[in-house]
Design a protein around this motif. Sequence first.
Motif, PDB file in Angstrom:
ATOM      1  N   ILE A   1     -34.252  18.230  16.136  1.00  0.00           N
ATOM      2  CA  ILE A   1     -33.299  17.590  17.028  1.00  0.00           C
ATOM      3  C   ILE A   1     -32.304  18.652  17.476  1.00  0.00           C
ATOM      4  O   ILE A   1     -31.968  19.562  16.725  1.00  0.00           O
ATOM      5  N   THR A   2     -31.865  18.563  18.730  1.00  0.00           N
ATOM      6  CA  THR A   2     -30.898  19.509  19.265  1.00  0.00           C
ATOM      7  C   THR A   2     -29.679  18.753  19.748  1.00  0.00           C
ATOM      8  O   THR A   2     -29.799  17.717  20.413  1.00  0.00           O
ATOM      9  N   LEU A   3     -28.508  19.275  19.392  1.00  0.00           N
ATOM     10  CA  LEU A   3     -27.234  18.691  19.797  1.00  0.00           C
ATOM     11  C   LEU A   3     -26.443  19.691  20.627  1.00  0.00           C
ATOM     12  O   LEU A   3     -26.456  20.890  20.333  1.00  0.00           O
ATOM     13  N   ALA A   4     -25.738  19.184  21.638  1.00  0.00           N
ATOM     14  CA  ALA A   4     -24.754  19.987  22.364  1.00  0.00           C
ATOM     15  C   ALA A   4     -23.429  19.806  21.639  1.00  0.00           C
ATOM     16  O   ALA A   4     -23.031  18.674  21.352  1.00  0.00           O
ATOM     17  N   ILE A   5     -22.778  20.913  21.330  1.00  0.00           N
ATOM     18  CA  ILE A   5     -21.552  20.893  20.537  1.00  0.00           C
ATOM     19  C   ILE A   5     -20.440  21.614  21.265  1.00  0.00           C
ATOM     20  O   ILE A   5     -20.657  22.664  21.876  1.00  0.00           O
ATOM     21  N   CYS A   6     -19.238  21.062  21.173  1.00  0.00           N
ATOM     22  CA  CYS A   6     -18.015  21.765  21.537  1.00  0.00           C
ATOM     23  C   CYS A   6     -17.179  21.803  20.261  1.00  0.00           C
ATOM     24  O   CYS A   6     -16.808  20.748  19.730  1.00  0.00           O
ATOM     25  N   LEU A   7     -16.945  23.000  19.757  1.00  0.00           N
ATOM     26  CA  LEU A   7     -16.224  23.164  18.503  1.00  0.00           C
ATOM     27  C   LEU A   7     -14.903  23.859  18.774  1.00  0.00           C
ATOM     28  O   LEU A   7     -14.877  25.012  19.198  1.00  0.00           O
ATOM     29  N   ASP A   8     -13.807  23.147  18.524  1.00  0.00           N
ATOM     30  CA  ASP A   8     -12.461  23.695  18.699  1.00  0.00           C
ATOM     31  C   ASP A   8     -12.134  24.567  17.496  1.00  0.00           C
ATOM     32  O   ASP A   8     -12.030  24.075  16.375  1.00  0.00           O
ATOM     33  N   VAL A   9     -11.995  25.867  17.719  1.00  0.00           N
ATOM     34  CA  VAL A   9     -11.680  26.825  16.650  1.00  0.00           C
ATOM     35  C   VAL A   9     -10.300  27.441  16.852  1.00  0.00           C
ATOM     36  O   VAL A   9      -9.967  28.446  16.242  1.00  0.00           O
ATOM     37  N   SER A  10      -9.487  26.817  17.692  1.00  0.00           N
ATOM     38  CA  SER A  10      -8.186  27.389  18.053  1.00  0.00           C
ATOM     39  C   SER A  10      -7.243  27.530  16.863  1.00  0.00           C
ATOM     40  O   SER A  10      -6.353  28.384  16.879  1.00  0.00           O
ATOM     41  N   GLN A  11      -7.437  26.727  15.820  1.00  0.00           N
ATOM     42  CA  GLN A  11      -6.550  26.776  14.658  1.00  0.00           C
ATOM     43  C   GLN A  11      -7.082  27.677  13.530  1.00  0.00           C
ATOM     44  O   GLN A  11      -6.437  27.827  12.491  1.00  0.00           O
TER      45      GLN A  11
ATOM     46  N   ALA B   1      -8.324  30.735   7.374  1.00  0.00           N
ATOM     47  CA  ALA B   1      -7.349  29.642   7.299  1.00  0.00           C
ATOM     48  C   ALA B   1      -7.485  28.781   8.550  1.00  0.00           C
ATOM     49  O   ALA B   1      -7.946  29.241   9.595  1.00  0.00           O
ATOM     50  N   GLY B   2      -7.059  27.540   8.433  1.00  0.00           N
ATOM     51  CA  GLY B   2      -7.107  26.613   9.562  1.00  0.00           C
ATOM     52  C   GLY B   2      -8.428  25.875   9.614  1.00  0.00           C
ATOM     53  O   GLY B   2      -9.399  26.245   8.967  1.00  0.00           O
ATOM     54  N   ASP B   3      -8.435  24.811  10.382  1.00  0.00           N
ATOM     55  CA  ASP B   3      -9.621  23.966  10.490  1.00  0.00           C
ATOM     56  C   ASP B   3     -10.201  24.010  11.889  1.00  0.00           C
ATOM     57  O   ASP B   3      -9.464  24.091  12.879  1.00  0.00           O
ATOM     58  N   SER B   4     -11.538  23.925  11.945  1.00  0.00           N
ATOM     59  CA  SER B   4     -12.218  23.724  13.216  1.00  0.00           C
ATOM     60  C   SER B   4     -12.472  22.227  13.352  1.00  0.00           C
ATOM     61  O   SER B   4     -12.424  21.480  12.377  1.00  0.00           O
ATOM     62  N   ARG B   5     -12.729  21.803  14.595  1.00  0.00           N
ATOM     63  CA  ARG B   5     -12.921  20.380  14.863  1.00  0.00           C
ATOM     64  C   ARG B   5     -13.955  20.219  15.962  1.00  0.00           C
ATOM     65  O   ARG B   5     -13.879  20.875  17.003  1.00  0.00           O
ATOM     66  N   ALA B   6     -14.928  19.365  15.711  1.00  0.00           N
ATOM     67  CA  ALA B   6     -15.941  19.079  16.727  1.00  0.00           C
ATOM     68  C   ALA B   6     -15.325  18.131  17.757  1.00  0.00           C
ATOM     69  O   ALA B   6     -15.016  16.988  17.436  1.00  0.00           O
ATOM     70  N   SER B   7     -15.114  18.631  18.967  1.00  0.00           N
ATOM     71  CA  SER B   7     -14.534  17.790  20.017  1.00  0.00           C
ATOM     72  C   SER B   7     -15.613  17.076  20.831  1.00  0.00           C
ATOM     73  O   SER B   7     -15.320  16.122  21.543  1.00  0.00           O
TER      74      SER B   7
ATOM     75  N   ALA C   1     -20.501  16.662   8.785  1.00  0.00           N
ATOM     76  CA  ALA C   1     -20.379  17.017   7.361  1.00  0.00           C
ATOM     77  C   ALA C   1     -20.340  18.536   7.198  1.00  0.00           C
ATOM     78  O   ALA C   1     -19.584  19.066   6.372  1.00  0.00           O
ATOM     79  N   TYR C   2     -21.120  19.228   8.009  1.00  0.00           N
ATOM     80  CA  TYR C   2     -21.114  20.697   7.997  1.00  0.00           C
ATOM     81  C   TYR C   2     -19.730  21.229   8.385  1.00  0.00           C
ATOM     82  O   TYR C   2     -19.199  22.131   7.730  1.00  0.00           O
ATOM     83  N   VAL C   3     -19.120  20.685   9.444  1.00  0.00           N
ATOM     84  CA  VAL C   3     -17.785  21.128   9.871  1.00  0.00           C
ATOM     85  C   VAL C   3     -16.774  20.875   8.753  1.00  0.00           C
ATOM     86  O   VAL C   3     -15.946  21.741   8.445  1.00  0.00           O
ATOM     87  N   ASP C   4     -16.853  19.710   8.126  1.00  0.00           N
ATOM     88  CA  ASP C   4     -15.965  19.416   6.997  1.00  0.00           C
ATOM     89  C   ASP C   4     -16.156  20.428   5.872  1.00  0.00           C
ATOM     90  O   ASP C   4     -15.186  20.915   5.285  1.00  0.00           O
ATOM     91  N   ALA C   5     -17.408  20.747   5.553  1.00  0.00           N
ATOM     92  CA  ALA C   5     -17.698  21.723   4.492  1.00  0.00           C
ATOM     93  C   ALA C   5     -17.187  23.107   4.874  1.00  0.00           C
ATOM     94  O   ALA C   5     -16.606  23.826   4.045  1.00  0.00           O
ATOM     95  N   LEU C   6     -17.375  23.474   6.134  1.00  0.00           N
ATOM     96  CA  LEU C   6     -16.903  24.778   6.614  1.00  0.00           C
ATOM     97  C   LEU C   6     -15.383  24.875   6.509  1.00  0.00           C
ATOM     98  O   LEU C   6     -14.843  25.916   6.133  1.00  0.00           O
TER      99      LEU C   6
END
Length: 178
Positions: free
Chosen positions: A117-127, A97-103, A51-56
Amino acid sequence: MITRLAGAFAVAALVASALVGCSTPTDPAEPTPLFTSEAQAFAAAEETYRAYVDALNQVDLSDPATFEPVFALTTGEANAEFRATFSQMHADEWVVAGDSRASLVEPVEWSNAERLITLAICLDVSQVTLTDADGISMVSADRPDTQSMLVSLVTVPSSATGFAITTFESRQGSPECD
């Protein structure tokens, strides 16, 4: 007159003590758990992060009202950093501009005692692009297309998902990002 006031205070004191006697004491050290299992907690934390990625992805730096959904999903250090950063970018008339995506979103650790709680994240910011008011890119030339990080979330009972993001930090190692 004084006797009547003293009597009124005595009645008020009796009513107040009766009400206090009827209350059920609660132990603040033992709050009611929000989640019945670790799996349920991780699922809620992942939902919060997505939800955070969507908001961002919906942030328009020219419109501070679009910052609010990000602020609502963060707390503590993360919230303070976003508030300062977005305010400065808005003032400097930057454009994103552009969207990031949690891969990748994987559980790392759950501390029920600390409600963290701790999560390991890979966030694609290439766009994602970020330019200043003159159209000059503010993205570092050596920025990796995928950000590898640890995201910590704390339980927040008033949150729709039960969590809010509190910190971000870079990470190395497993799980690897593409």
